[in-house]
Design an enzyme around this catalytic site. Structure first.
Site, PDB file in Angstrom:
ATOM      1  N   LYS A 197       1.329  -1.434  -0.144  1.00 32.71           N
ATOM      2  CA  LYS A 197       0.052   0.351  -0.198  1.00 32.71           C
ATOM      3  C   LYS A 197       1.067   0.942   0.022  1.00 32.71           C
ATOM      4  CE  LYS A 197      -3.890  -2.573   2.510  1.00 32.71           C
ATOM      5  NZ  LYS A 197      -3.606  -2.095   4.595  1.00 32.71           N
ATOM      6  N   GLY A 198       2.339   0.972   0.151  1.00 31.84           N
ATOM      7  CA  GLY A 198       2.994   1.929   1.051  1.00 31.84           C
ATOM      8  C   GLY A 198       2.790   3.777  -0.457  1.00 31.84           C
ATOM      9  N   GLU A 214       8.134   2.704  -6.254  1.00 31.17           N
ATOM     10  CA  GLU A 214       8.375   1.733  -4.488  1.00 31.17           C
ATOM     11  C   GLU A 214       7.882   3.035  -3.509  1.00 31.17           C
ATOM     12  OE1 GLU A 214       7.475   0.158  -2.519  1.00 31.17           O
ATOM     13  OE2 GLU A 214       8.670  -1.128  -1.817  1.00 31.17           O
ATOM     14  N   ASP A 215       7.337   2.777  -2.221  1.00 32.05           N
ATOM     15  CA  ASP A 215       7.482   3.820  -1.455  1.00 32.05           C
ATOM     16  C   ASP A 215       8.984   4.359  -0.934  1.00 32.05           C
ATOM     17  OD1 ASP A 215       7.532   1.937   0.038  1.00 32.05           O
ATOM     18  OD2 ASP A 215       5.746   1.716   1.189  1.00 32.05           O
ATOM     19  N   ASP A 225      14.448  -0.267   2.130  1.00 38.41           N
ATOM     20  CA  ASP A 225      15.267  -0.890   3.357  1.00 38.41           C
ATOM     21  C   ASP A 225      16.398  -1.580   2.868  1.00 38.41           C
ATOM     22  OD1 ASP A 225      15.145  -0.463   6.146  1.00 38.41           O
ATOM     23  OD2 ASP A 225      13.765  -1.616   6.277  1.00 38.41           O
ATOM     24  N   LYS A 272      16.577   4.185   2.569  1.00 38.77           N
ATOM     25  CA  LYS A 272      17.768   4.212   3.220  1.00 38.77           C
ATOM     26  C   LYS A 272      18.941   2.798   2.663  1.00 38.77           C
ATOM     27  CE  LYS A 272      13.880   3.470   6.192  1.00 38.77           C
ATOM     28  NZ  LYS A 272      13.474   2.532   7.767  1.00 38.77           N
ATOM     29  N   ASP A 319       3.244   4.186   6.484  1.00 41.00           N
ATOM     30  CA  ASP A 319       2.433   3.562   7.611  1.00 41.00           C
ATOM     31  C   ASP A 319       3.514   3.308   8.770  1.00 41.00           C
ATOM     32  OD1 ASP A 319       2.939   0.744   6.711  1.00 41.00           O
ATOM     33  OD2 ASP A 319       1.822   0.022   8.182  1.00 41.00           O
TER      34      ASP A 319
END
Ligand code: IMP
Ligand code: MG
Length: 182
Positions: free
Chosen positions: A50-51, A106-107, A110, A138, A166
């Site tokens: 969902k990001g 993509e959000d 990581d 990141k 979120d």
């Protein structure tokens, strides 16, 4: 965890890391880059739910060349701020992508695990080209080698919320990106 108390909710927003204005400026910049890089090409943006839903919506509106959109969903964070290390694809696109230049939206990257899996899956379907645009990166947290083709912001190792991202399903609606108070 279900949250209903607004004070408690707001109390966990540590500080704004990237303002709405900074995001908007980057969106205009990258909209123009995509307009230029994909001019004359059949373009399909595939967003990872969902990001990335807000990023996809805003990025798409900053692109002026014709393009289609599609959605996939992956789960890697199940609760709160800790990663499970495992990636589940919970929604796949139905269409044949072999006639498209595909750009994965993509959000955040990581550990890199989610994109590694999704990129591999889509590459096997032989799109004309396959690239990745990520809102956030990141790099300090990487567990598997993966780099985006376009990165809007590189951030330090701190859990962030807002603009689609979120914590326990909350805070996706914040118009900015903030650090979460652990
Ligand atoms: P990766 O597979 O470890 O690269 O994780 C990618 C996914 O984890 C992202 O698409 C996010 O949904 C989630 N994630 C990673 N870091 C954060 C964060 O700081 N805030 C919110 N979600 C995050
Ligand atoms: Mg995500």
């Amino acid at each position: 965890m279900i949250l209903t108390d607004k004070k408690e909710y707001e109390g966990r927003i540590e500080r704004v890391l990237i303002s709405k204005e900074e995001i908007d400026a980057k969106l205009r910049e990258y909209g123009a880059v995509i307009d230029r890089d994909y001019a004359g090409k059949p373009l399909l943006l595939i967003s990872i739910l969902k990001g990335a839903f807000i990023f996809l919506g805003d990025l798409s509106r900053n692109i002026t060349i014709p393009h289609e959109i599609g959605f996939m969903a992956a789960q890697s964070y199940f609760e709160g701020t800790s990663s499970s290390g495992q990636v589940n694809i919970t929604l796949d696109i139905a269409q044949d992508i072999s006639a498209y230049h595909v750009l994965i939206v993509e959000d955040i990257i990581d550990t890199g695990r989610t994109l590694k899996v999704i990129h591999g899956m889509l590459a096997d379907r032989n799109p004309l080209s396959l690239k990745v645009i990520t809102l956030l990166d990141k790099p300090e947290r990487r567990k598997v080698e993966f780099n985006a083709d376009y990165t809007l912001f590189t951030i330090p190792d701190h859990f962030v919320i807002g603009y689609g991202l979120d914590c326990g399903e909350y805070y996706r609606n914040l118009p900015y990106i903030a650090e979460y108070k652990e």
